[in-house]
Design a protein around this motif. Structure first.
Motif, PDB file in Angstrom:
ATOM      1  N   ASP A  81       7.512 -10.024   0.051  1.00  0.00           N
ATOM      2  CA  ASP A  81       6.284  -9.497   0.647  1.00  0.00           C
ATOM      3  C   ASP A  81       6.469  -7.997   0.827  1.00  0.00           C
ATOM      4  O   ASP A  81       7.185  -7.554   1.727  1.00  0.00           O
ATOM      5  CB  ASP A  81       6.021 -10.147   1.996  1.00  0.00           C
ATOM      6  N   PRO A  82       5.843  -7.176  -0.032  1.00  0.00           N
ATOM      7  CA  PRO A  82       6.048  -5.722   0.068  1.00  0.00           C
ATOM      8  C   PRO A  82       5.632  -5.150   1.410  1.00  0.00           C
ATOM      9  O   PRO A  82       6.175  -4.134   1.840  1.00  0.00           O
ATOM     10  CB  PRO A  82       5.186  -5.172  -1.080  1.00  0.00           C
ATOM     11  N   TYR A  83       4.668  -5.793   2.074  1.00  0.00           N
ATOM     12  CA  TYR A  83       4.243  -5.300   3.382  1.00  0.00           C
ATOM     13  C   TYR A  83       5.381  -5.397   4.402  1.00  0.00           C
ATOM     14  O   TYR A  83       5.451  -4.607   5.348  1.00  0.00           O
ATOM     15  CB  TYR A  83       3.028  -6.075   3.883  1.00  0.00           C
ATOM     16  N   LYS A  84       6.267  -6.363   4.206  1.00  0.00           N
ATOM     17  CA  LYS A  84       7.399  -6.535   5.119  1.00  0.00           C
ATOM     18  C   LYS A  84       8.690  -5.958   4.540  1.00  0.00           C
ATOM     19  O   LYS A  84       9.522  -5.436   5.281  1.00  0.00           O
ATOM     20  CB  LYS A  84       7.616  -8.024   5.415  1.00  0.00           C
ATOM     21  N   ASP A  85       8.855  -6.060   3.232  1.00  0.00           N
ATOM     22  CA  ASP A  85      10.133  -5.719   2.605  1.00  0.00           C
ATOM     23  C   ASP A  85      10.237  -4.277   2.135  1.00  0.00           C
ATOM     24  O   ASP A  85      11.347  -3.796   1.884  1.00  0.00           O
ATOM     25  CB  ASP A  85      10.390  -6.646   1.409  1.00  0.00           C
ATOM     26  N   VAL A  86       9.114  -3.575   1.985  1.00  0.00           N
ATOM     27  CA  VAL A  86       9.144  -2.201   1.469  1.00  0.00           C
ATOM     28  C   VAL A  86       8.703  -1.242   2.569  1.00  0.00           C
ATOM     29  O   VAL A  86       7.515  -1.214   2.925  1.00  0.00           O
ATOM     30  CB  VAL A  86       8.227  -2.047   0.236  1.00  0.00           C
ATOM     31  N   PRO A  87       9.615  -0.444   3.107  1.00  0.00           N
ATOM     32  CA  PRO A  87       9.237   0.517   4.151  1.00  0.00           C
ATOM     33  C   PRO A  87       8.183   1.500   3.638  1.00  0.00           C
ATOM     34  O   PRO A  87       8.327   2.074   2.562  1.00  0.00           O
ATOM     35  CB  PRO A  87      10.556   1.241   4.452  1.00  0.00           C
ATOM     36  N   GLY A  88       7.136   1.677   4.396  1.00  0.00           N
ATOM     37  CA  GLY A  88       6.096   2.627   4.034  1.00  0.00           C
ATOM     38  C   GLY A  88       4.968   2.041   3.202  1.00  0.00           C
ATOM     39  O   GLY A  88       3.925   2.689   3.026  1.00  0.00           O
ATOM     40  N   PHE A  89       5.137   0.816   2.689  1.00  0.00           N
ATOM     41  CA  PHE A  89       4.123   0.229   1.814  1.00  0.00           C
ATOM     42  C   PHE A  89       2.810  -0.010   2.563  1.00  0.00           C
ATOM     43  O   PHE A  89       1.727   0.333   2.058  1.00  0.00           O
ATOM     44  CB  PHE A  89       4.633  -1.087   1.222  1.00  0.00           C
ATOM     45  N   ALA A  90       2.899  -0.596   3.747  1.00  0.00           N
ATOM     46  CA  ALA A  90       1.687  -0.887   4.525  1.00  0.00           C
ATOM     47  C   ALA A  90       0.943   0.403   4.865  1.00  0.00           C
ATOM     48  O   ALA A  90      -0.293   0.460   4.779  1.00  0.00           O
ATOM     49  CB  ALA A  90       2.046  -1.647   5.799  1.00  0.00           C
ATOM     50  N   GLU A  91       1.702   1.455   5.248  1.00  0.00           N
ATOM     51  CA  GLU A  91       1.081   2.731   5.583  1.00  0.00           C
ATOM     52  C   GLU A  91       0.389   3.322   4.357  1.00  0.00           C
ATOM     53  O   GLU A  91      -0.724   3.871   4.466  1.00  0.00           O
ATOM     54  CB  GLU A  91       2.134   3.709   6.107  1.00  0.00           C
ATOM     55  N   TYR A  92       1.045   3.204   3.207  1.00  0.00           N
ATOM     56  CA  TYR A  92       0.434   3.770   2.004  1.00  0.00           C
ATOM     57  C   TYR A  92      -0.844   3.025   1.620  1.00  0.00           C
ATOM     58  O   TYR A  92      -1.846   3.650   1.248  1.00  0.00           O
ATOM     59  CB  TYR A  92       1.413   3.732   0.831  1.00  0.00           C
ATOM     60  N   LYS A  93      -0.827   1.702   1.686  1.00  0.00           N
ATOM     61  CA  LYS A  93      -2.016   0.931   1.302  1.00  0.00           C
ATOM     62  C   LYS A  93      -3.201   1.250   2.217  1.00  0.00           C
ATOM     63  O   LYS A  93      -4.349   1.308   1.754  1.00  0.00           O
ATOM     64  CB  LYS A  93      -1.706  -0.565   1.336  1.00  0.00           C
ATOM     65  N   GLU A  94      -2.934   1.460   3.486  1.00  0.00           N
ATOM     66  CA  GLU A  94      -4.001   1.824   4.408  1.00  0.00           C
ATOM     67  C   GLU A  94      -4.556   3.210   4.060  1.00  0.00           C
ATOM     68  O   GLU A  94      -5.771   3.424   4.045  1.00  0.00           O
ATOM     69  CB  GLU A  94      -3.471   1.810   5.851  1.00  0.00           C
ATOM     70  N   ALA A  95      -3.635   4.154   3.768  1.00  0.00           N
ATOM     71  CA  ALA A  95      -4.076   5.498   3.383  1.00  0.00           C
ATOM     72  C   ALA A  95      -4.824   5.455   2.058  1.00  0.00           C
ATOM     73  O   ALA A  95      -5.816   6.175   1.876  1.00  0.00           O
ATOM     74  CB  ALA A  95      -2.859   6.425   3.271  1.00  0.00           C
ATOM     75  N   GLU A  96      -4.376   4.616   1.142  1.00  0.00           N
ATOM     76  CA  GLU A  96      -5.043   4.490  -0.158  1.00  0.00           C
ATOM     77  C   GLU A  96      -6.484   4.025   0.019  1.00  0.00           C
ATOM     78  O   GLU A  96      -7.408   4.578  -0.601  1.00  0.00           O
ATOM     79  CB  GLU A  96      -4.273   3.501  -1.030  1.00  0.00           C
ATOM     80  N   ARG A  97      -6.703   3.018   0.847  1.00  0.00           N
ATOM     81  CA  ARG A  97      -8.043   2.499   1.084  1.00  0.00           C
ATOM     82  C   ARG A  97      -8.945   3.587   1.670  1.00  0.00           C
ATOM     83  O   ARG A  97     -10.089   3.791   1.224  1.00  0.00           O
ATOM     84  CB  ARG A  97      -7.968   1.304   2.038  1.00  0.00           C
ATOM     85  N   ARG A  98      -8.414   4.316   2.638  1.00  0.00           N
ATOM     86  CA  ARG A  98      -9.203   5.363   3.284  1.00  0.00           C
ATOM     87  C   ARG A  98      -9.526   6.503   2.316  1.00  0.00           C
ATOM     88  O   ARG A  98     -10.660   7.007   2.278  1.00  0.00           O
ATOM     89  CB  ARG A  98      -8.421   5.900   4.491  1.00  0.00           C
ATOM     90  N   ILE A  99      -8.552   6.896   1.505  1.00  0.00           N
ATOM     91  CA  ILE A  99      -8.753   8.014   0.572  1.00  0.00           C
ATOM     92  C   ILE A  99      -9.760   7.643  -0.514  1.00  0.00           C
ATOM     93  O   ILE A  99     -10.628   8.460  -0.878  1.00  0.00           O
ATOM     94  CB  ILE A  99      -7.399   8.421  -0.057  1.00  0.00           C
ATOM     95  N   VAL A 100      -9.676   6.435  -1.031  1.00  0.00           N
ATOM     96  CA  VAL A 100     -10.610   6.002  -2.073  1.00  0.00           C
ATOM     97  C   VAL A 100     -12.046   6.034  -1.549  1.00  0.00           C
ATOM     98  O   VAL A 100     -12.971   6.525  -2.222  1.00  0.00           O
ATOM     99  CB  VAL A 100     -10.250   4.595  -2.580  1.00  0.00           C
ATOM    100  N   GLN A 101     -12.252   5.543  -0.337  1.00  0.00           N
ATOM    101  CA  GLN A 101     -13.593   5.558   0.257  1.00  0.00           C
ATOM    102  C   GLN A 101     -14.088   6.991   0.451  1.00  0.00           C
ATOM    103  O   GLN A 101     -15.254   7.310   0.175  1.00  0.00           O
ATOM    104  CB  GLN A 101     -13.584   4.828   1.598  1.00  0.00           C
ATOM    105  N   GLU A 102     -13.197   7.846   0.904  1.00  0.00           N
ATOM    106  CA  GLU A 102     -13.559   9.240   1.155  1.00  0.00           C
ATOM    107  C   GLU A 102     -13.933   9.955  -0.141  1.00  0.00           C
ATOM    108  O   GLU A 102     -14.947  10.662  -0.200  1.00  0.00           O
ATOM    109  CB  GLU A 102     -12.385   9.949   1.829  1.00  0.00           C
TER     110      GLU A 102
END
Length: 209
Positions: free
Chosen positions: A157-178
């Motif tokens: 589970d990259p959200y648990k196993d990869v440090p920074g993955f969850a933060e990046y996916k959240e930023a990605e969603r926000r940036i795409v919308q913007e």
């Protein structure tokens, strides 16, 4: 200790001695000592030896007592012991010792799963009575490793196993919308170029690269 192990440890010991001397005594210090010794009529080599011998020895003893150095020596010895075993050298580990050593190295994470499997297959080839026995044992081992790999993939589970993955996916969603709502972009960039630029910045911030 195996002959090659002693030679290797001796070689590493010399390298560590050189590293300690370089760390604690700069060239300018040594050069100035030589000049002073020569001006006083003393032999430069003897003066350097008397001035620097004790600090070098103490620093080296501290370095060699470091648990990380001890672990490094042990790991290098393990590699040499396994090499000696598969080369059938004198004084090499027994079959049982070699198998336990392979498993220990694998459990410590010092080699990848496919590397451990390759070593174990080589061990099986040496210790099987015939080709039929080897083929059966090898097939069972390959199946076991395949099942472990599939289980690891399912549990990943990259959200648990990869440090920074969850933060990046959240930023990605926000940036795409913007970016989708924007009608003009800086520096003459297209929408696609600007989006790629923003996402790259988000990745660097999330993963620290």
């Amino acid at each position: 200790m195996h002959k090659k192990v002693r030679l290797y440890v001796g070689f590493v010991f010399i390298l560590l001695l050189i590293a300690v001397a370089w760390r604690y005594f700069s060239f300018s210090q040594i050069f100035s000592s030589v000049v002073v010794a020569e001006s006083n009529g003393a032999a430069p080599r003897d003066n350097i030896r008397s001035e620097f011998a004790a600090p070098e020895r103490d620093a080296l003893l501290r370095l060699l007592s470091d648990p990380r150095i001890q672990t490094y020596f042990q790991r290098q010895e393990d590699k040499l012991r396994l090499s000696a075993y598969f080369l059938s050298e004198e004084g090499s580990p027994t079959d049982e010792e070699a198998w336990r050593l392979i498993e220990s190295i694998e459990q410590d994470g010092r080699i990848l799963a496919y590397e451990a499997m390759a070593l174990k297959l080589a061990w099986l080839e040496r210790n099987s009575k015939n080709k039929t026995e080897f083929d059966a044992a090898a097939e069972a081992m390959v199946k076991e490793y395949r099942q472990k790999a599939m289980q690891s993939a399912e549990e990943y589970d990259p959200y648990k196993d990869v440090p920074g993955f969850a933060e990046y996916k959240e930023a990605e969603r926000r940036i795409v919308q913007e970016v989708q709502q924007m009608t003009s972009f800086p520096n003459g960039m297209s929408r696609h170029e600007y989006l790629r630029h923003r996402l790259q910045e988000a990745r660097e911030e999330a993963y620290g690269r």
